[in-house]
Design a protein around this motif. Structure first.
Motif, PDB file in Angstrom:
ATOM      1  N   HIS A  20       0.905  -1.211   0.175  1.00 25.14           N
ATOM      2  CA  HIS A  20      -0.210  -0.120  -0.253  1.00 25.14           C
ATOM      3  C   HIS A  20       0.939   1.406  -0.256  1.00 25.14           C
ATOM      4  N   ASP A  21       1.816   1.226   0.652  1.00 22.58           N
ATOM      5  CA  ASP A  21       3.205   2.226   1.399  1.00 22.58           C
ATOM      6  C   ASP A  21       4.199   2.584  -0.487  1.00 22.58           C
ATOM      7  N   ALA A  22       3.789   1.328  -0.718  1.00 27.85           N
ATOM      8  CA  ALA A  22       5.389   1.207  -1.546  1.00 27.85           C
ATOM      9  C   ALA A  22       5.470   2.110  -3.586  1.00 27.85           C
ATOM     10  N   ASP A  23       6.225   2.567  -3.423  1.00 30.39           N
ATOM     11  CA  ASP A  23       6.519   3.470  -4.311  1.00 30.39           C
ATOM     12  C   ASP A  23       6.310   3.076  -5.823  1.00 30.39           C
ATOM     13  N   ASP A  24       6.396   3.469  -7.021  1.00 32.97           N
ATOM     14  CA  ASP A  24       6.488   2.442  -8.289  1.00 32.97           C
ATOM     15  C   ASP A  24       7.589   1.965  -8.955  1.00 32.97           C
ATOM     16  N   HIS A  25       8.517   2.306  -7.849  1.00 26.98           N
ATOM     17  CA  HIS A  25      10.540   0.732  -8.721  1.00 26.98           C
ATOM     18  C   HIS A  25       9.938  -0.488  -7.990  1.00 26.98           C
ATOM     19  N   ALA A  26       9.479  -0.228  -6.344  1.00 24.23           N
ATOM     20  CA  ALA A  26       9.543  -1.567  -5.523  1.00 24.23           C
ATOM     21  C   ALA A  26       8.541  -2.347  -5.088  1.00 24.23           C
ATOM     22  N   ARG A  27       6.983  -1.368  -6.401  1.00 22.13           N
ATOM     23  CA  ARG A  27       5.824  -1.780  -6.324  1.00 22.13           C
ATOM     24  C   ARG A  27       5.564  -3.103  -6.889  1.00 22.13           C
ATOM     25  N   PRO A  28       6.348  -3.752  -8.358  1.00 21.94           N
ATOM     26  CA  PRO A  28       6.149  -5.139  -9.158  1.00 21.94           C
ATOM     27  C   PRO A  28       6.575  -5.925  -8.468  1.00 21.94           C
ATOM     28  N   THR A  29       7.446  -5.942  -7.773  1.00 24.00           N
ATOM     29  CA  THR A  29       8.303  -7.237  -6.967  1.00 24.00           C
ATOM     30  C   THR A  29       7.355  -6.691  -6.216  1.00 24.00           C
ATOM     31  N   LEU A  30       6.927  -6.476  -5.152  1.00 20.11           N
ATOM     32  CA  LEU A  30       5.972  -6.320  -4.189  1.00 20.11           C
ATOM     33  C   LEU A  30       4.708  -7.222  -4.872  1.00 20.11           C
ATOM     34  N   LEU A  31       3.758  -7.345  -5.922  1.00 22.05           N
ATOM     35  CA  LEU A  31       2.612  -7.638  -5.916  1.00 22.05           C
ATOM     36  C   LEU A  31       2.967  -9.192  -6.582  1.00 22.05           C
ATOM     37  N   ALA A  32       4.286  -9.451  -7.179  1.00 25.88           N
ATOM     38  CA  ALA A  32       4.456 -10.569  -7.635  1.00 25.88           C
ATOM     39  C   ALA A  32       4.115 -11.294  -6.468  1.00 25.88           C
ATOM     40  N   GLN A  33       5.255 -10.831  -5.387  1.00 25.99           N
ATOM     41  CA  GLN A  33       5.271 -11.728  -4.250  1.00 25.99           C
ATOM     42  C   GLN A  33       4.015 -11.956  -3.285  1.00 25.99           C
ATOM     43  N   TRP A  34       3.241 -10.895  -3.401  1.00 24.18           N
ATOM     44  CA  TRP A  34       1.429 -10.842  -2.706  1.00 24.18           C
ATOM     45  C   TRP A  34       0.899 -12.225  -4.108  1.00 24.18           C
ATOM     46  N   THR A  35       1.044 -12.112  -5.429  1.00 17.96           N
ATOM     47  CA  THR A  35       0.526 -12.838  -5.944  1.00 17.96           C
ATOM     48  C   THR A  35       0.821 -14.189  -5.813  1.00 17.96           C
ATOM     49  N   ARG A  36       1.727 -14.366  -5.227  1.00 22.81           N
ATOM     50  CA  ARG A  36       2.490 -16.277  -5.790  1.00 22.81           C
ATOM     51  C   ARG A  36       2.107 -16.706  -3.713  1.00 22.81           C
ATOM     52  N   ILE A  37       1.891 -15.142  -2.643  1.00 27.62           N
ATOM     53  CA  ILE A  37       1.439 -15.671  -1.164  1.00 27.62           C
ATOM     54  C   ILE A  37      -0.064 -15.689  -1.701  1.00 27.62           C
ATOM     55  N   ARG A  38      -0.928 -15.321  -2.312  1.00 23.65           N
ATOM     56  CA  ARG A  38      -2.328 -15.946  -2.545  1.00 23.65           C
ATOM     57  C   ARG A  38      -2.429 -16.898  -3.065  1.00 23.65           C
ATOM     58  N   LEU A  39      -1.396 -17.256  -4.177  1.00 21.45           N
ATOM     59  CA  LEU A  39      -1.626 -18.625  -4.785  1.00 21.45           C
ATOM     60  C   LEU A  39      -1.354 -19.662  -3.807  1.00 21.45           C
ATOM     61  N   ALA A  40      -0.525 -19.467  -2.757  1.00 22.41           N
ATOM     62  CA  ALA A  40       0.168 -20.411  -2.122  1.00 22.41           C
ATOM     63  C   ALA A  40      -1.279 -21.201  -1.127  1.00 22.41           C
ATOM     64  N   ARG A  41      -1.824 -19.797  -0.856  1.00 24.44           N
ATOM     65  CA  ARG A  41      -2.495 -20.265  -0.022  1.00 24.44           C
ATOM     66  C   ARG A  41      -4.450 -20.469  -0.749  1.00 24.44           C
ATOM     67  N   ALA A  42      -4.474 -19.882  -1.974  1.00 25.86           N
ATOM     68  CA  ALA A  42      -5.308 -20.598  -2.373  1.00 25.86           C
ATOM     69  C   ALA A  42      -4.970 -22.680  -2.632  1.00 25.86           C
ATOM     70  N   GLU A  43      -4.179 -22.471  -2.946  1.00 22.84           N
ATOM     71  CA  GLU A  43      -4.074 -24.227  -3.319  1.00 22.84           C
ATOM     72  C   GLU A  43      -4.087 -25.329  -2.371  1.00 22.84           C
ATOM     73  N   ARG A  44      -4.439 -24.695  -1.065  1.00 25.37           N
ATOM     74  CA  ARG A  44      -4.399 -25.075  -0.103  1.00 25.37           C
ATOM     75  C   ARG A  44      -6.321 -25.512  -0.053  1.00 25.37           C
ATOM     76  N   LEU A  45      -6.539 -25.093  -0.562  1.00 17.84           N
ATOM     77  CA  LEU A  45      -8.544 -25.583  -0.630  1.00 17.84           C
ATOM     78  C   LEU A  45      -8.558 -26.547  -1.480  1.00 17.84           C
ATOM     79  N   SER A  46     -10.181 -26.507  -1.953  1.00 14.06           N
ATOM     80  CA  SER A  46     -10.426 -27.517  -2.775  1.00 14.06           C
ATOM     81  C   SER A  46     -11.656 -27.342  -3.231  1.00 14.06           C
ATOM     82  N   GLY A  47     -12.180 -27.857  -4.681  1.00 10.37           N
ATOM     83  CA  GLY A  47     -13.276 -27.407  -4.903  1.00 10.37           C
ATOM     84  C   GLY A  47     -13.356 -26.316  -5.601  1.00 10.37           C
ATOM     85  N   ALA A  48     -15.038 -26.084  -5.818  1.00  8.81           N
ATOM     86  CA  ALA A  48     -15.286 -24.555  -5.956  1.00  8.81           C
ATOM     87  C   ALA A  48     -14.321 -23.507  -5.343  1.00  8.81           C
ATOM     88  N   THR A  49     -14.106 -23.754  -3.871  1.00 11.46           N
ATOM     89  CA  THR A  49     -13.535 -22.129  -2.943  1.00 11.46           C
ATOM     90  C   THR A  49     -12.220 -22.202  -3.223  1.00 11.46           C
TER      91      THR A  49
END
Length: 431
Positions: A135-164
């Motif tokens: 939320h407080d990152a500048d334009d230079h650091a934001r892409p890397t943080l967004l990629a890391q946030w995406t992978r963290i969210r993806l890892a959480r979704a991998e542990r769900l099942s079905g339509a969820t």
């Protein structure tokens, strides 16, 4: 008086008419109701054509159907056991956040090898910190943080099942689309990883459409330097690998060959441990579809790159699991079986000593334990994979085979086998 007399006669006449009508109706009804027979103890006569004696049964030959039992891969092994009911209440797990906030790659790698509850807590903690930092990152650091946030969210979704799980991933990709940093190469690579995960959870045309979207994103990756070109080749190879899983026969082998070429070229440009592991796994997968002579060459190619990946500390457990898979393929091919006797057991011990294992490494260890005759340990490993969200048909089939052989062994632990069989039935119901 004459008026009163007239009214009385009118009322009497009005009452007499209904009475006469009622009397006539009742008399008519008695005329049409049949009277009972004089001898009440004798039943009324029946028609001869309606008696049971006049009905002649058809002469039919006795027919006994021939029942044929056909087995199924979903049936439970025929082991008759009984034990106390399973306690479905899970005790709370005390979780500890990552030691160093900001080391997201290490956090993600550790979470993949932890039990589900502890991994979810760590990933949720990391996601909250990343969201605050993003939320407080500048334009230079934001892409890397967004990629890391995406992978963290993806890892959480991998542990769900079905339509969820599908809804969680669709929500994740929708949140990324509207971000300006999503057009950066680092964020595009994370988006491709999410599309590949989505495709692995689908079948048929739905999976093919996800892979098409991944190819579109892959074409947006820069290829100016060797590192960027190697990254693009790795993603192309992973897309070919998943396309091979959607088809059968020669088409699958052709996709595996294209994936092998991409990974070999990527390892030439950037010889790191992760790319070496991709080369080894793809070559091992090709070996399962080739003739024995060609399969032996493919296994040798895979073993060389597995040794290279083992030199990296973070990839050592996965490389050992890959070497164990290669050894099992060698044993199935019966290629110099005497010279490799005991290698699988030694690799299994080294793999167990490597620390917490990811589900893929535990799967390789379970297959080795089943081959060595340790059925109880095989079932325990399959149960742990299921507990961590890895309820795949391959895992459940291996679990079923282990329980079947476990029940046929002498002096086995019947209560432990009963518990494992009940959990296996629960796991099959969640597919």
């Amino acid at each position: 008086m004459p008026l009163l007399a007239t009214l009385a006669m009118a009322v009497a006449g009005g009452l007499a008419v209904p009475a006469l009508a009622t009397f006539a109706w009742r008399r008519r009804r008695r005329l049409f109701v049949p009277r009972p027979n004089a001898s009440s103890d004798r039943p009324p006569a029946t028609e001869p054509s309606l008696t049971s004696a006049s009905v002649t049964p058809l002469d039919r030959a006795p027919f006994s159907p021939a029942w044929v039992y056909r087995g199924s891969s979903f049936e439970t092994p025929p082991v008759q056991v009984a034990d106390d009911p399973v306690n479905l209440l899970v005790a709370p797990v005390v979780t500890v956040p990552p030691a160093r906030a900001g080391d997201w790659d290490t956090c993600l790698r550790q979470a993949r090898a932890l039990p589900r509850q502890e991994a979810d807590a760590r990933l949720a903690h990391a996601e909250n910190e990343l969201r605050a930092t993003l939320h407080d990152a500048d334009d230079h650091a934001r892409p890397t943080l967004l990629a890391q946030w995406t992978r963290i969210r993806l890892a959480r979704a991998e542990r769900l099942s079905g339509a969820t799980r599908l809804f969680a991933l669709r929500e994740l990709l929708a949140a990324i689309e509207g971000d300006a940093a999503a057009a950066d190469a680092v964020a595009i690579d994370a988006r491709i990883e999410a599309q590949l995960a989505w495709a692995s959870w689908m079948r048929g045309d739905a999976a093919a459409s996800r892979l098409t979207e991944a190819e579109r994103l892959c074409a947006m990756l820069p290829t100016g330097d060797s590192r960027s070109a190697a990254l693009a080749l790795r993603r192309k190879g992973q897309i070919c690998l998943q396309r091979a899983e959607l088809v059968r026969g020669p088409h699958a082998l052709a996709n595996l060959e294209r994936a092998q070429a991409c990974f070999d070229e990527a390892h030439t440009l950037l010889p790191d441990a992760e790319t070496a592991l991709l080369v080894a796994r793809t070559s091992l997968q090709r070996a399962r579809s080739l003739s024995p002579a060609d399969a032996a060459d493919a296994c040798a190619h895979a073993l060389l790159h597995a040794f290279l990946a083992e030199q990296e500390t973070d990839c050592r457990a996965e490389a050992l699991a890959c070497r164990l898979d290669i050894q099992l393929v060698y044993a199935a091919l019966a290629v110099d079986d005497h010279g490799h006797a005991g290698v699988a057991a030694s690799l299994g011990r080294d793999l167990e000593a490597a620390g917490p294992l990811a589900p893929g490494a535990r799967m390789a260890l379970a297959e080795a334990c089943l081959r060595e005759g340790d059925h109880e340990k095989t079932a325990t490993l399959c149960e742990s994979i299921w507990n961590d969200g890895g309820a795949q048909p391959r895992v459940l089939n291996l679990w079923r085979d282990a329980c079947h052989r476990w029940g046929g062994s002498e002096g086995h632990d019947r209560p432990a086998l009963a518990r494992s069989l009940r959990l296996l039935a629960v796991a099959r119901s969640t597919l």
